[in-house]
Write a protein that holds these residues in place. Structure first.
Motif, PDB file in Angstrom:
ATOM      1  N   GLY A 107      40.100   7.223 -16.010  1.00 44.87           N
ATOM      2  CA  GLY A 107      40.948   7.838 -17.024  1.00 44.87           C
ATOM      3  C   GLY A 107      40.136   8.859 -17.796  1.00 44.87           C
ATOM      4  N   VAL A 108      40.650  10.067 -17.948  1.00 46.77           N
ATOM      5  CA  VAL A 108      39.879  11.106 -18.639  1.00 46.77           C
ATOM      6  C   VAL A 108      40.489  11.532 -19.965  1.00 46.77           C
ATOM      7  N   ALA A 109      41.803  11.501 -20.095  1.00 52.83           N
ATOM      8  CA  ALA A 109      42.421  11.939 -21.349  1.00 52.83           C
ATOM      9  C   ALA A 109      43.786  11.302 -21.490  1.00 52.83           C
ATOM     10  N   SER A 110      44.089  10.870 -22.702  1.00 50.99           N
ATOM     11  CA  SER A 110      45.361  10.203 -22.973  1.00 50.99           C
ATOM     12  C   SER A 110      45.978  10.771 -24.237  1.00 50.99           C
ATOM     13  N   ILE A 111      47.296  10.729 -24.311  1.00 53.76           N
ATOM     14  CA  ILE A 111      47.998  11.198 -25.498  1.00 53.76           C
ATOM     15  C   ILE A 111      49.122  10.233 -25.832  1.00 53.76           C
ATOM     16  N   TYR A 112      49.213   9.875 -27.112  1.00 56.44           N
ATOM     17  CA  TYR A 112      50.303   9.047 -27.612  1.00 56.44           C
ATOM     18  C   TYR A 112      51.433  10.008 -27.959  1.00 56.44           C
ATOM     19  N   THR A 113      52.433  10.031 -27.129  1.00 58.15           N
ATOM     20  CA  THR A 113      53.426  11.097 -27.211  1.00 58.15           C
ATOM     21  C   THR A 113      54.243  11.083 -28.496  1.00 58.15           C
ATOM     22  N   ARG A 114      54.349   9.934 -29.160  1.00 57.08           N
ATOM     23  CA  ARG A 114      55.163   9.870 -30.371  1.00 57.08           C
ATOM     24  C   ARG A 114      54.570  10.675 -31.511  1.00 57.08           C
ATOM     25  N   ILE A 115      53.207  10.687 -31.591  1.00 58.23           N
ATOM     26  CA  ILE A 115      52.579  11.390 -32.724  1.00 58.23           C
ATOM     27  C   ILE A 115      51.499  12.384 -32.300  1.00 58.23           C
TER      28      ILE A 115
END
Length: 123
Positions: A47-55
């Motif tokens: 895993g290289v990058a993650s985003i919490y789409t709600r905020i």
């Protein structure tokens, strides 16, 4: 079900930039997190990058922090991975993934996966 389609991979020289895109379709209402993973031949998926789409909170692996930027366009149900200062060790198949959980780089938290887009960086 959620369908994910990646684009933007290619073969480049070290030091240049690439931007990957991933567009989600289908039942996206329950998606809270999206991420980019990569897998090089003979290596485990990372895993290289993650985003919490709600905020819009983001999280990066140590190997790409400061060089890669994950972003989203909620209206387009899309995420992006801007990859700068690419290195040969960034060569891998890059996958987009979606999760009902939030911020994570653990593949076990992700329910949906794209087919991948190849990034090859030569020295």
């Amino acid at each position: 079900q959620v369908q994910l389609v990646e684009s933007g991979g290619g073969s480049v020289q070290a030091g240049v930039s690439l931007r990957l895109s991933c567009t989600a379709s289908g039942s996206t209402d329950n998606v809270k997190g999206m991420a980019w993973f990569r897998q090089a031949p003979g290596k485990e998926r990372e895993g290289v990058a993650s985003i919490y789409t709600r905020i819009g909170s983001t999280y990066y692996s140590h190997s790409v922090k400061g060089r890669f930027t994950i972003s989203q366009d909620s209206a387009e149900n899309s995420i992006y991975l801007q990859m700068n200062s690419l290195k040969p060790e960034d060569t891998a198949m890059y996958y987009c993934a979606a999760s009902r959980y939030g911020l994570s780089l653990s593949s076990g938290h992700f329910d949906y996966w794209g087919q991948g887009t190849q990034v090859t960086v030569s020295s």
